[in-house]
Structure formats: structure tokens, C-alpha cells
Enzyme design. Structure first.
Site, PDB file in Angstrom:
ATOM      1  N   SER C  96       0.863  -1.189   0.000  1.00  0.00           N
ATOM      2  CA  SER C  96       0.000   0.000   0.000  1.00  0.00           C
ATOM      3  C   SER C  96       0.889   1.225   0.000  1.00  0.00           C
ATOM      4  O   SER C  96       1.497   1.561   1.018  1.00  0.00           O
ATOM      5  CB  SER C  96      -0.894   0.003   1.240  1.00  0.00           C
ATOM      6  OG  SER C  96      -1.895  -0.973   1.128  1.00  0.00           O
ATOM      7  N   LYS C 171      -7.298   2.000  -2.737  1.00  0.00           N
ATOM      8  CA  LYS C 171      -6.864   1.622  -1.382  1.00  0.00           C
ATOM      9  C   LYS C 171      -6.860   2.856  -0.486  1.00  0.00           C
ATOM     10  O   LYS C 171      -7.279   2.792   0.681  1.00  0.00           O
ATOM     11  CB  LYS C 171      -5.470   0.986  -1.417  1.00  0.00           C
ATOM     12  CG  LYS C 171      -4.924   0.577  -0.039  1.00  0.00           C
ATOM     13  CD  LYS C 171      -5.710  -0.565   0.586  1.00  0.00           C
ATOM     14  CE  LYS C 171      -5.369  -0.798   2.058  1.00  0.00           C
ATOM     15  NZ  LYS C 171      -4.083  -1.424   2.295  1.00  0.00           N
ATOM     16  N   LYS C 239       0.406   6.221   8.383  1.00  0.00           N
ATOM     17  CA  LYS C 239       1.117   6.244   7.099  1.00  0.00           C
ATOM     18  C   LYS C 239       0.111   6.383   5.952  1.00  0.00           C
ATOM     19  O   LYS C 239       0.282   7.209   5.042  1.00  0.00           O
ATOM     20  CB  LYS C 239       1.922   4.952   6.921  1.00  0.00           C
ATOM     21  CG  LYS C 239       2.741   4.886   5.643  1.00  0.00           C
ATOM     22  CD  LYS C 239       3.019   3.436   5.222  1.00  0.00           C
ATOM     23  CE  LYS C 239       1.750   2.780   4.655  1.00  0.00           C
ATOM     24  NZ  LYS C 239       1.953   1.516   3.939  1.00  0.00           N
TER      25      LYS C 239
END
Lengths: 298, 298, 298, 298
Positions: C96, C171, C239
Site C-alpha cells: 500500500s 486503497k 502512514k
């Protein structure tokens, strides 16, 4: 001699009433909690035993109480000001309350021939003692002129800002800007400390440029030193943010920062810091950022 | 005579280089876009054909370019400053960039014996022309002393605020407070207008109390009149909010209002208003509140 | 038999590689930290000593690493995948990361005749073990078809959502919605507890109506019980919120709630809670509201 | 046979009263606006000419009116329910109002021997017609049991969630989550469109994972197609966000996202979109992002 009924002799109202008495007005004061000292009588005023007594012979009545509910009780209640007012009375509410309540009170007053003004102040306890308050006044221009002799005793800046409620609206805007500015300065300080900047020097530069504001001038030093004695308490600013956000909502005005800072002040109050100065917003930024409320290097 | 290489002769850098030349420095200027006029040569300076030429014989090099990427290119690139610097050179970057980039540049410089300072400014084009900028300087105290003769020509307030990067950190904090204050004033103005308050009077009272700030002093009149000529463009403030929010995130500092106002500035830019003055945040508050951007009564 | 180089054998990548080996692929795994057990070799796979070795004879290479920087190193570095890839290689990055990095990698790959896909997953460790991940794939439709035999081994839902980077974009959107929904449920729970509502019953009703969501289904019970074992760690979600907010900013998309919840997650991390499950946003709402993190009545 | 007085025969109350009549209750309906059709009488019910007439012989009274003020009038007013209630009456208010008002009404009712429940619903007009509403009930357990025969006619899920006001609190939490989730989905959609992702595919993947929610299931298709016919109107959700934010403030609960989305809904209403479905939050995200409200590619 003009007789002034003065209701609400607390931290703010007490010294204001004294200043009026010392300026030669015939002041008849009243408070539900009898005043702790005889400053008013020593200044030549009198203490009444009821609202009715304070109001009955007054040419002017001033109220300086806590919130909208108190104003409703003392102005509109069965034993309140309007119930005992002489026609032609000039009623000046100097409390910080909802503009809606101010307009409601003015409408009731008008029915009875009483002239009402909303005249909230800024400047805090020291401004009340020194007679240097800023006063923003809503109501009819003629009544504003009539009130000036009284208002100029207690305030240094007295401005007529519009119709009934406008004084409260400006006070609400004032509290919005003050709260937001404190939060911005708090975010800046924690940010600067995190980068080990010389914050004293930084505050000096910031205060000198387009970022300059009264919070940097008057509150930043205390914030850097983590002294949060009031001053103006979070509890009261929380009340005021309730007025701002409700009034903005009622008028269909969207205030993203005002709304966000209202949440932050609510958080401080919820965490038990309601008695601290509003500059304690710094504590919350530190908490959120996982930094302890101890000045680095101390 | 001290030779100053000056790279970046745009709206800000141009007049700064002129001021240095007029103050008696031997100024060698360079810009990728050759300067549109000969103001610098008329003031006694020279125009170089490359960074190398501007840097090679310089005692001091100043850069005033657009963003972090530009500083990286002009300072660290193959044809950049460090590649042509004499040991002992004093390199002062006066651009507004990321504190991280400033620290990186300083670390590279140190390896080559070059002394670096980050020295961003506030005060805008007029401050650059008048030599009255505020300058916040990060780096070693000794290098700051060495730079003062140069900096005091272009700035009225020159303050050493900490180690490498600290100048940029303070500039970032400055931009956070400025953006937030404009938004607070914008919310207050739309709120006051919605209640038909006399906004000129209101701004006067607000500016005189704890809500007072430089935006009320310098920008509120233009905001009330809906004149949004820059001044300081939304596009640039958007770039700066990127620096603030990233630097705060990197340091683990939570800035709820800074983050919220960054979104609002991004919205203005996204809607095509990037060329307006940052006081155009007022337009966005009006849009959100369903009010047209025409002054009531005009 | 198709040879699959699999780089990154951690919590997610490890079981995914095992599933591929068990499904009959010739899997050559590599990790900078040699895998703690021989699950992959027991499943019929092999362990390589370098990226080069894992890639050299591979028909397909999969990466499952931590962040954009890791992908840049492992894909673009001197000892990386592209440096050792055969033309025609199919390279599937399932990490990701930033959509921008995915597009950069794809562009580099194309120059070398390597076909790249970004194929991030959701579903967590259990999904990786069970081979039931959701996979959102960006890249060319033809390459997507070629990758399906591999992807369908590790995922239950495999969807082609657009060009290079689109997988990462979806995502990112996924993480935005998940973070925001957790925060909404957290606010609702603290609100309900403050009013002494039967929260078990309330969650049941809420989950059954328009407010229903996967967080209420899967996480609310743990939130009510204050068990915040991951699951998916705040550190990782922090993140990811960096990816979302940066990508939104780059595209000029304004995300007021996404931006606000990013600040809240940053606050949890800054306070040392980065190792907790993302449902620990509840802790922060409680802290802000001055309520201790102990279930009422327990 | 149980006699049910049913006050408020609008979009929701009308079909609910019909369902009760069809289930065999003796329904006496009333509305200030006489019902537009004779559905209730056709179903075997009767229409009363006043609240008093609807209440006087009733065993159970149900109200389904617009807001807290309406409930106060119809329940507590001089010509209201309590003024005409028989002791032992079961009074079920199914309107969505402030928890505080519900508690006030219950306290008044108790003084007169009337048993009160707050029982707001979710599920909309279709749920009302089908008798498939979700009903969250606050009040005494015994009274809840007594109300079940009535409630189970109009609702499919009927849950007792706590004391007086708890039903309203859960409804408020419901509206908080629904509004926030719509906004999150709106931000995700605009973000995905900006990156030219295949949004139909993306919504499918998102709905299948941890980001899954009822808004993606039921509203995303309409949002992608930009059809914002209600459904549930922004005006009503704005009213409900007022209840949520006030109730949270009263309880000292800090709701950063709830507060932010309340501002966004207020913005839509202020811009004249109060009559659109609440999924129109998408329009606002587009406006903020400078994107027109036309589907790309259409």
C-alpha cells in the site's frame, strides 16, 4: 441627578457600579448575593433589597449578569425589571448573552415604553476597574445617545454597532476571533517547541509581522511559561462559543474554524480545566501532540 | 568590498538585490529568466550568465527562489552553488521552503566548508522594496553575526531564532497564524453581515480589543469592500500550508485549525481563485453560507 | 510451471507466498530479514539470497513491502527488480503506497519492457492466511488478465479499477472511509455512554439501519470492551492517511473529514498509541471528553 | 380492543396509523392539517377533530410530529395530550426530537400518572408503509413491554435501549453516523473521480471490505449518477445535527467529525439545497474541489 439601578455586582458589575457612583450618579445596586464589601456604599451608592427597589425610581437600569437565562429572569420575570419599570426607563443590559434574547427583551420592553439597549463589554476585570472597557452597543441611535453619559464612565471605547442584538452579535464575533487566535498561537508555539526553535525570539518576530495579534502581545509570554491563571475562564468562553455557534447556525452562516475551536474549548472544559484562562488551549494542543505541559529546558 | 551573488531576481529578490547594490555591496545577480529591466545594473550591480558565474567569486550568496525543489536544484544541483562555492562562503537562503530541505542543504554545505543560513522573510513586495522585511534566521550564531551586514540592508527586523531550519519553522508558524486569522476575520465578517450589523463600526471595536490583529488592521477594509487583489496570493499560501502541515506531521504536532484552514485554502485554489489575495478566504465563507460576494447595500 | 519471485515475506507476504506455493506455483521468496520459519519451503517454495536471485528467472514478481520508499528501493534500486528483470516480466506490487510512486514505477518498467500492476489489498493478516483478500488492481487490462491466476490464489475479490496507480487510489479511499467510520462510531459510543444508554442494544439497532457499517459489525464489541489489540495498527493507518491527504491535495480534492481524522490518528500516534488497533480512536474521543477509558459498570 | 390515538398523519405517521388500523387497533387519528385522503378511515380508523378528541378515550397515544417544539405543544400545551389524558395512558412519542425534551415530557407525564416512552424510528417512508421501521425505545422496561403490541405492528426491529430520552439519544447517534458516512463516501468518490478511477468497480471493492457500509450499498449508485431526490432531506438532517451537537455539548462529549459534518450540512442548506437528499453532500465536496456536478464521461 440621574438615578441608576445596577443589578449584578460581581467581578465585573461591582467596580462598574462603583465607577458610576464616583462619577456622581445616584447608584442603587442589587445582587442576589449581597455584595461582599461596602465599596459601593463607600463610593456614595446604596444597596437595594430587591430588583423592584433598585428599579422603581431609576432613570436608567443596568444589568451585568451571567447568561441569557439570568437576563430573562431579571428582566422579564414576575419580580423583574420590566414589571417595575417606569415608562421611559432606559434599560442597558451589559451582560454577554444570545443576540436572540437581547432582541426578545427589547421587544417586550418596547411594549411597556421602556427603551432597551444591549451593550456587552470586553476588557475584563481590569477594564471594569479602570473604566476602560470596550462597549459594543445595539439598539436605537437615539437611545444610544441617551446612554452615552453612563457608558462613557465605564468604557473607553463605546460604539453603536446596529439595531437591537447587534451589540451581542459583535461580542460573539469578538469571542470567535479571540478563541481562534489563541488556538492558532497555541498550535504555533507547540510546533516551534517541537523543532527546538528559540520561542521567545520567534514570538517577537511573529508579533511584528502580518501574524501579529493581541494574543501574541498579551498572552504568549504566559503561554510559554505555562501560567494559565485567569484572566478569562474557559467556562465562560465555552458559554460564549455556544452563543456564537448557535447564532451562526440560526443565520445560516458556516464557520468552520469557529465550530472547530468550540469543540476544543469544550474538550478543555470536559477535562476539568474550565477554571483556567482561555490561553490553556495550549495544554490541549500539547496533550494531543503527546507533549507534557512542562516548558522544555525548565 | 563584499561580493554578493544573488540568485532569483523576481518580485522579491529583484528589489532586495537592488537595495544591496545601493548599499555598496558588489552584487552579481542571476535569474533563469533574465531580469526584465536593468534596475540592478543601474544600481551598480552586475548580471551573471549562470549560477556558477554568480557564485565563483562571491563572499556571500543569497537565494530567493520559489520552492524547496528550486532550492535543491540551485544549491545542490550539478551546476549549483555548492558545486562552485569557495570554502568559507556564507550561503543565505531567503526563500520560504521546507525546514527539512533547509537542514539538508546545511548538512551538504558543511561537508564542503560552506556556512549556510535559512533566512525566510515576511513583509511582501513593499517590504522588499523598502528594505523593511522581517527576517527569521536559522543556523549558527556566528554565521548569523557574519550575515547581519547583508540582512540589515534588506530587513528592518532580523532575528536569530535557532539552529538550521528554525528560520523556516518560524516562517511556517507565521503562515499558519496568518491564514487562520484571515479565516477567523472572514467568518466574523460574514456573521456580522448576516445580522445586519454596522461592520465598519464593528471592525473598529474588534480591532481595539483582545480580538485585535494585523488582519483587521490591514485587510478588513478590503475584505468588506470585496477587493481581493494581491498582496499575497492564495497559490503561494497553499504552497506554504503544505510546508506547515507536513512539518507538523513530521514532528508529531497536531494542529486542528491549521489543518482545517489548509483545506479551505486548497478549496479556493481548486476553484480557480489561486491568483487572488489570501483575504479571499472571505469568498469561500460566503459561498458556504449561500451569500453572494456583493457587499450588502452596495 | 510459472515461477513467481516473491519479495517481502512478513505478516502479510509470508502467508501469501505460502498460498501460491501450495497452489502449485514455483515460488522463490526473498526478504531482507530472512523468514523466521520454513513455512514457505515446507510448502514447496524456495528462499533466495537476494532480490536478483528471486527475480532472474521469474515470470511474475510480487512485492509486499512497507512503504513507498521500500518499493522504490526494491523495484528501482541498483540491485532491484527492474535491474534484473527479463523483458516481458509481470511485476505486481501489492504494497500500500502512494499512487504517484506506483505510476513512476510503471513508467520505469515500461521502458524496460516490464509490465507493472499496482495491486494493494485489504483484509488483514487473516485474509492473507485464508487467501480471501480484496485486491484492487491498477494497470493495463491485458496485464490484469495475465495476473489473475496469481491474484485469485491470494484474494477472493479481485477487481480491475483503472490505469496505473488506480489500485492505490482505491486503497487510499478505502483507508479514508475506514478511519472516518471508526471515528464516527467512536463518537457515537462515547455519546451513548455519556447518556447511560444500553450500548449493546444501541449498537444492534444502529447496525441494522442506514447507519450500518462493517466497523459496527466487527469492531464495536471490542470498542465497547476497550480491547485495542491489533488488527491494523494506528502507525500504519497514520502512514496511509499521509498517502490519502497528499494524493487529495495533489489532485485538488478537498476532504474536510479525511483531513480531520488524519489529525486525530496523528494525535494517537503522537501520544504513544501507534501500536494499538485503529479502533483506539475511541480512546482519543474519551480523552477529549474527559472520560476515563474504563467501561462504565465494569 | 385497544384504542390508539394517533397524532400526526403526515408522510410517516399516515401509513403507520393505517397499519395499526389494519392490524385491528381502534385508531383515532388527528392532524392539524386534515389528512389528504381517507386511507385511515378506509382501513377502519376514525378521524378526530381535535387532540382532545383523539386522546380522551385512548389507551395508547402515539405522536409523530416534526420537532421538539411540536411535541411540546401537542403533549404539554393547554389543549394537549396530558391535559386530556386518562391516568394510566401509555404515551409513545415516535418523533425525532431532543433527548432533553423527551425527558421533560416524561417527567410531566409521570406527575399525571401517564406512562411515556420516546420511540423514534429509522427506515423512512418506505419503512413506514411496509411496517418495517427500526424503533429505538427509551423509558421504563415495563412500559416498553406494554407498548410492544403497538410497536411491532409498525416496526420490524424494536429495541429497548435505556431510560427516558435514550431512544432519542440513539436516534441522534444514528444521524451522526449516517451524515458522517455519507460525507466520507462523497469525499472518496470525488477523490476517485479526480484520479479517473473506474468508480463503479471501486465502489464494489470498497463495499466488500472493512470500508463497507449501508451508504455504499444504497446511496453510492445514486451519488455516482448525481440523482439527489429524497429520500431524507438535508433540511431534516440539519435539524437532527442540531439535536446531536447540542446533546453532545450538554453532556461534555467532544465530536470533532460530527461537528464538522454538521457545518457541511448547514452549508448545503444555506445554499438552497435543503430539499435534496442528504447524499447531496457530494455536491458540496465537488463545489469545494472546483469540480462541476456532472458525471465525468456523461
Amino acid at each position: 441627578m440621574t438615578t441608576v439601578g445596577f443589578i449584578g455586582l460581581g467581578i465585573m458589575g461591582g467596580p462598574m457600579a462603583v465607577n458610576l457612583a464616583e462619577a456622581g450618579f445616584d447608584v442603587v445596586g442589587f445582587d442576589v448575593v449581597p455584595p461582599r464589601n461596602d465599596l459601593l456604599t463607600r463610593a456614595g451608592g446604596r444597596i437595594a433589597g430587591s430588583v423592584a427597589e433598585a428599579v422603581r425610581k431609576a432613570d436608567v437600569v443596568v444589568t451585568m449578569v451571567r447568561d441569557s437565562a439570568d437576563v430573562e429572569t431579571v428582566a422579564l420575570g414576575e419580580q423583574g425589571i420590566l414589571a417595575h419599570a417606569r415608562p421611559g426607563l432606559l434599560y442597558i443590559d451589559m451582560s454577554s448573552i444570545s443576540p436572540t434574547t437581547s432582541r426578545d427583551v427589547a421587544a417586550e420592553a418596547e411594549l411597556l415604553g421602556v427603551r432597551a439597549l444591549d451593550a456587552p463589554v470586553s476588557g475584563g476585570e481590569s477594564g471594569a476597574i479602570e473604566g476602560s472597557l470596550s462597549i459594543m452597543v445595539g439598539g436605537d441611535a437615539e437611545d444610544f445617545q441617551a446612554a452615552l453619559p453612563v457608558l462613557e464612565v465605564v468604557g473607553a471605547t463605546v460604539v453603536h454597532v446596529g439595531p437591537h442584538g447587534a451589540g451581542q452579535t459583535v461580542k460573539a464575533a469578538n469571542q470567535l476571533i479571540v478563541a481562534g487566535t489563541i488556538e492558532l498561537v497555541a498550535e504555533a508555539i507547540v510546533f516551534l517547541e517541537a523543532y527546538e526553535v528559540d520561542t521567545d525570539a520567534a514570538v517577537r518576530v511573529l508579533a511584528g509581522g502580518l501574524a501579529g495579534n493581541r494574543i501574541l502581545d498579551r498572552k504568549a509570554a504566559g503561554m510559554l511559561a505555562r501560567t494559565f491563571e485567569p484572566g478569562f475562564r474557559i467556562d465562560l468562553h465555552h458559554k460564549d462559543m455556544g452563543i456564537v455557534t448557535t447564532a451562526a447556525r440560526d443565520a445560516g452562516v458556516v464557520i468552520p474554524l469557529g465550530s472547530a475551536v468550540a469543540q476544543l474549548i469544550a474538550a478543555l472544559k470536559a477535562q476539568g480545566d474550565g477554571g483556567l484562562d482561555h490561553s490553556a488551549l495550549l495544554k490541549l494542543v500539547e496533550q494531543l501532540s503527546g507533549r507534557s505541559t512542562v516548558r522544555p529546558g525548565s
